[in-house]
Design a protein around this motif. Structure first.
Motif, mmCIF file in Angstrom:
data_model
loop_
_atom_site.group_PDB
_atom_site.id
_atom_site.type_symbol
_atom_site.label_atom_id
_atom_site.label_comp_id
_atom_site.label_asym_id
_atom_site.label_seq_id
_atom_site.Cartn_x
_atom_site.Cartn_y
_atom_site.Cartn_z
ATOM 1 N N ALA A 7 0.833 -1.204 0.000
ATOM 2 C CA ALA A 7 0.000 0.000 0.000
ATOM 3 C C ALA A 7 0.870 1.259 0.000
ATOM 4 O O ALA A 7 0.587 2.226 -0.728
ATOM 5 C CB ALA A 7 -0.923 -0.006 1.221
ATOM 6 N N ALA A 8 1.949 1.258 0.783
ATOM 7 C CA ALA A 8 2.841 2.418 0.853
ATOM 8 C C ALA A 8 3.521 2.670 -0.485
ATOM 9 O O ALA A 8 3.690 3.826 -0.905
ATOM 10 C CB ALA A 8 3.884 2.194 1.947
ATOM 11 N N ALA A 29 3.078 6.031 -2.702
ATOM 12 C CA ALA A 29 4.225 6.840 -3.139
ATOM 13 C C ALA A 29 4.243 6.992 -4.656
ATOM 14 O O ALA A 29 4.521 8.076 -5.187
ATOM 15 C CB ALA A 29 5.514 6.188 -2.645
ATOM 16 N N ARG A 30 3.931 5.917 -5.357
ATOM 17 C CA ARG A 30 3.893 5.968 -6.823
ATOM 18 C C ARG A 30 2.874 6.979 -7.320
ATOM 19 O O ARG A 30 3.102 7.687 -8.314
ATOM 20 C CB ARG A 30 3.558 4.569 -7.362
ATOM 21 C CG ARG A 30 3.483 4.451 -8.863
ATOM 22 C CD ARG A 30 2.683 3.223 -9.276
ATOM 23 N NE ARG A 30 1.281 3.314 -8.873
ATOM 24 C CZ ARG A 30 0.398 2.321 -8.981
ATOM 25 N NH1 ARG A 30 0.786 1.157 -9.469
ATOM 26 N NH2 ARG A 30 -0.864 2.492 -8.591
ATOM 27 N N MET A 84 6.690 4.295 8.539
ATOM 28 C CA MET A 84 6.213 2.920 8.469
ATOM 29 C C MET A 84 7.030 2.068 9.446
ATOM 30 O O MET A 84 8.266 2.073 9.405
ATOM 31 C CB MET A 84 6.345 2.379 7.046
ATOM 32 C CG MET A 84 5.756 0.997 6.847
ATOM 33 S SD MET A 84 5.591 0.571 5.085
ATOM 34 C CE MET A 84 7.311 0.532 4.574
ATOM 35 N N THR A 85 6.318 1.349 10.319
ATOM 36 C CA THR A 85 6.950 0.407 11.240
ATOM 37 C C THR A 85 6.582 -0.994 10.807
ATOM 38 O O THR A 85 5.391 -1.305 10.632
ATOM 39 C CB THR A 85 6.490 0.649 12.688
ATOM 40 O OG1 THR A 85 6.901 1.955 13.107
ATOM 41 C CG2 THR A 85 7.084 -0.389 13.628
ATOM 42 N N LEU A 86 7.580 -1.854 10.626
ATOM 43 C CA LEU A 86 7.363 -3.232 10.182
ATOM 44 C C LEU A 86 7.808 -4.186 11.272
ATOM 45 O O LEU A 86 8.983 -4.207 11.649
ATOM 46 C CB LEU A 86 8.136 -3.493 8.883
ATOM 47 C CG LEU A 86 7.783 -2.593 7.696
ATOM 48 C CD1 LEU A 86 8.684 -2.892 6.511
ATOM 49 C CD2 LEU A 86 6.314 -2.759 7.312
ATOM 50 N N LEU A 87 6.882 -4.964 11.791
ATOM 51 C CA LEU A 87 7.148 -5.897 12.883
ATOM 52 C C LEU A 87 7.233 -7.309 12.321
ATOM 53 O O LEU A 87 6.232 -7.873 11.896
ATOM 54 C CB LEU A 87 6.042 -5.809 13.938
ATOM 55 C CG LEU A 87 5.688 -4.402 14.433
ATOM 56 C CD1 LEU A 87 4.542 -4.475 15.441
ATOM 57 C CD2 LEU A 87 6.906 -3.718 15.041
ATOM 58 N N ILE A 124 9.101 3.371 -2.038
ATOM 59 C CA ILE A 124 8.904 3.814 -0.647
ATOM 60 C C ILE A 124 10.067 4.697 -0.218
ATOM 61 O O ILE A 124 11.233 4.317 -0.332
ATOM 62 C CB ILE A 124 8.769 2.604 0.296
ATOM 63 C CG1 ILE A 124 7.580 1.729 -0.127
ATOM 64 C CG2 ILE A 124 8.612 3.060 1.737
ATOM 65 C CD1 ILE A 124 7.495 0.419 0.625
ATOM 66 N N ASN A 125 9.720 5.872 0.316
ATOM 67 C CA ASN A 125 10.770 6.808 0.733
ATOM 68 C C ASN A 125 10.396 7.496 2.039
ATOM 69 O O ASN A 125 10.709 8.670 2.242
ATOM 70 C CB ASN A 125 11.035 7.841 -0.366
ATOM 71 C CG ASN A 125 12.303 8.624 -0.129
ATOM 72 O OD1 ASN A 125 13.225 8.138 0.520
ATOM 73 N ND2 ASN A 125 12.351 9.855 -0.635
ATOM 74 N N VAL A 126 9.724 6.784 2.937
ATOM 75 C CA VAL A 126 9.393 7.340 4.247
ATOM 76 C C VAL A 126 10.313 6.718 5.294
ATOM 77 O O VAL A 126 10.883 5.649 5.078
ATOM 78 C CB VAL A 126 7.915 7.058 4.617
ATOM 79 C CG1 VAL A 126 6.975 7.731 3.642
ATOM 80 C CG2 VAL A 126 7.646 5.552 4.687
ATOM 81 N N PRO A 127 10.502 7.369 6.445
ATOM 82 C CA PRO A 127 11.301 6.768 7.515
ATOM 83 C C PRO A 127 10.707 5.424 7.933
ATOM 84 O O PRO A 127 9.482 5.268 8.025
ATOM 85 C CB PRO A 127 11.210 7.792 8.640
ATOM 86 C CG PRO A 127 10.933 9.095 7.944
ATOM 87 C CD PRO A 127 10.062 8.740 6.775
#
Length: 588
Positions: free
Chosen positions: A333-334, A338-339, A348-351, A467-470
């Motif tokens: 989705a992110a 971005a596209r 974005m936090t990925l667990l 994707i280019n977010v922290p």
């Protein structure tokens, strides 16, 4: 007239051939679906292909055979020398040490005869088969790994720990209880067998009930569609961070692993830290949902949630959190956002989540064309993949802990494990729709389309490079589902140069549910990029600073650092449909 002309044999044959082909395909599908019930979803053709590749190449490797014969003689000599030393009451060492993660032989009784002999014979046999199933010239690497894995599973089934007369711990328990443990174990076995035959779910303990003791953080369901209920949690502080947090759990599990008991609820922890928290609660699909695909899950899941959160809070930016497959979906989705120039995602936090599935652990050993088509045929009958069918695959990855250890303790020792909230959640299983699971296996696991830039969203490809977010990514040391080095690839795949990685002790679930105050917790945390230089996983592990305690504290500091603006009064709650935990989480 043309309609009155006779039909030629060629014209008449075409629909007949098409009909015959469809009938043949349906017959094949029904046949394989029936077989799948006996093989728990494993494709016999795939297993045999792996075995024949190994066996034929072994037959053409006389040098390897000579090496194995020499190793067998060497192991035999070492073993008999060991027995002689034990018989002469000399201080005997050991032929082979168990693996550091192998807890089967920790009981003191394994140091005494004859049980030490049983242990050493097993470990030497295990070593021989490991050598026999590896380094056979000409065998495809993926086939070698499957054969080696299968050999380990068969050996584990025959381990001396699994039998009464060869396990000193079980014998001691039998003497101590006068055989009561075996009677209790038989009752446990019959109880479990009855549940399997009647297809009954394991009952939830009274002390762990959803909405009563689990998933009790106050909140409201403020949105509902066919796939999700969106929960908004009530604030617990006078001021909150200006940008809300959206949590997207995996649809393979009930969401409340992140809202277990109040003392280990990630949701409660976040609200107490001054965050406005929203949670996606997936509906447990059934046969009528068979045609729901990955894009339905994206659109009706994180995208619908983001739209609703923005309408309710008015926030321009939202911090996304994805757990396991939820993290993969959030990443897709992110990338699409971005596209398309949609900048509503702040971080974005990925667990324990993956974007690239080339190194997704031993679970990938059985993901090939044969296995995927076999699973599709298995799902064809009901329109979904049943939870029990998924559970078998995950149990094989840790068969010593999840299969054979359970057999020993529950059926031979007569001991049921003490329930806790994580175990109660683990037994509250879910299903997956036919189309979505097929697309997930083919496009992500099998073809790795997202990492390769071939995965399409609304007709156009997306890639992690969009994707280019922290990013804050978490891996766990003993994760058998999403190995930490696979989760670490986040920094390599995306364009973001602000990537913080955490490696915490624990497994796929227990490592994530790591609340402050949890005993024996530690983690390493650091940036993947240093001075615009990408750090490899091995280099990062050597240099990352180690901390004692919960990684949640470091994560909250990171989230606060990436907020825009000062704290504000809590936003109003959305229009309530019902109280949390909602209704979807209760669907069996």
């Amino acid at each position: 007239m043309k309609d009155d002309l006779p039909i030629s044999p060629e014209e008449n044959a075409q629909p007949l051939h098409q009909s015959e082909r469809e009938l043949a395909q349906m017959t094949d599908t029904a046949y394989r679906a029936a077989i799948s019930q006996l093989t728990t979803g494993l494709s016999p053709a795939s297993l045999l292909l792996n075995y024949y590749d190994w066996a034929l190449h072994m037959a053409m490797s006389p040098g390897k055979q000579m090496q194995l014969a020499e190793l067998a003689v060497e192991n035999g000599v070492r073993f008999y020398r060991y027995l002689a030393e034990c018989a002469l009451n000399h201080q005997a060492g050991v032929c082979e040490q168990p693996d550091s993660h192998d807890r089967r032989f920790r009981h003191e009784g394994w140091n005494h005869q004859p049980f030490n002999a049983f242990q050493q014979a097993f470990l030497l046999t295990q070593k021989w088969w490991d050598e026999a199933t590896t380094n056979v010239r000409g065998v495809a690497l993926e086939h070698e790994k499957v054969v080696n894995f299968t050999a380990r599973q068969l050996l584990d089934a025959m381990a001396p720990t699994n039998f009464i007369l060869s396990n000193p711990e079980i014998l001691a328990k039998t003497v101590e209880t006068g055989g009561r443990n075996l009677i209790d174990g038989w009752h446990n076995y019959m109880e479990d067998l009855r549940r399997v035959l009647l297809k009954e779910k394991e009952p939830q303990p009274e002390e762990f009930q959803v909405g009563k003791t689990l998933a009790v953080t106050p909140g409201k369901v403020i949105y509902r569609n066919r796939l999700i209920e969106l929960i908004q949690y009530a604030p617990t502080t006078d001021k909150v961070q200006p940008e809300p947090v959206l949590i997207v759990p995996a649809w393979i599990m009930k969401y409340y692993i992140l809202d277990l008991s109040p003392e280990n609820s990630m949701v409660k922890f976040l609200t107490d830290q001054g965050f406005t928290v929203f949670m996606v609660s997936w509906r447990n699909p059934d046969a009528e949902d068979a045609e729901l695909g990955m894009m339905d899950y994206r659109q009706m899941g994180p995208m619908a949630a983001i739209d609703q959160i923005q309408q309710i809070t008015g926030a321009a930016r939202i911090h996304g959190v994805g757990y396991c497959l939820g993290g993969t979906l959030l990443s897709i989705a992110a990338a699409a956002m971005a596209r398309d120039g949609d900048d509503r995602l702040a971080t974005m936090t990925l667990l324990a989540a993956q974007m690239d599935f080339t190194e997704a652990g031993e679970l990938t050993l059985f993901i090939n064309e044969s296995e995927v088509s076999f699973l599709e045929d298995m799902m064809w009958k009901n329109g979904y993949l049943d939870a029990s069918q998924m559970a078998g695959a995950f149990q094989l990855l840790r068969s010593n802990d999840l299969i054979w250890s359970r057999l020993q303790h529950e059926y031979l020792m007569g001991e049921r494990p003490t329930s806790n909230d994580l175990m109660a959640w683990n037994s509250d299983t879910t299903r997956m729709p036919y189309r979505m699971h097929s697309e997930y296996l083919r496009h992500l696991f099998l073809d790795n389309d997202f990492a390769a830039g071939r995965f399409e969203v609304e007709g156009f490809p997306v890639t992690p490079r969009d994707i280019n977010v922290p990013i804050f990514a978490v891996g766990t040391e003993t994760d058998h589902v999403a190995p930490w080095k696979s989760a670490y690839k986040t920094g390599e795949l995306t364009r973001s140069e602000d990537v913080t990685f955490v490696l915490t002790n624990g497994g796929h679930n227990a490592g994530v549910v790591s609340e402050p105050g949890h005993p024996r917790r530690h983690y390493r945390m650091g940036h993947i990029f240093t001075n615009n230089h990408y750090t490899s996983a091995e280099e990062w592990a050597e240099k990352a600073k180690e901390y004692q305690g919960s990684w949640w504290l470091g994560w909250v500091d990171w989230l606060k650092m990436h907020q825009t603006g000062e704290q504000i009064a809590p936003p109003k709650m959305g229009k309530a449909i019902c109280d949390a935990p909602g209704t979807y989480v209760l669907i069996p």
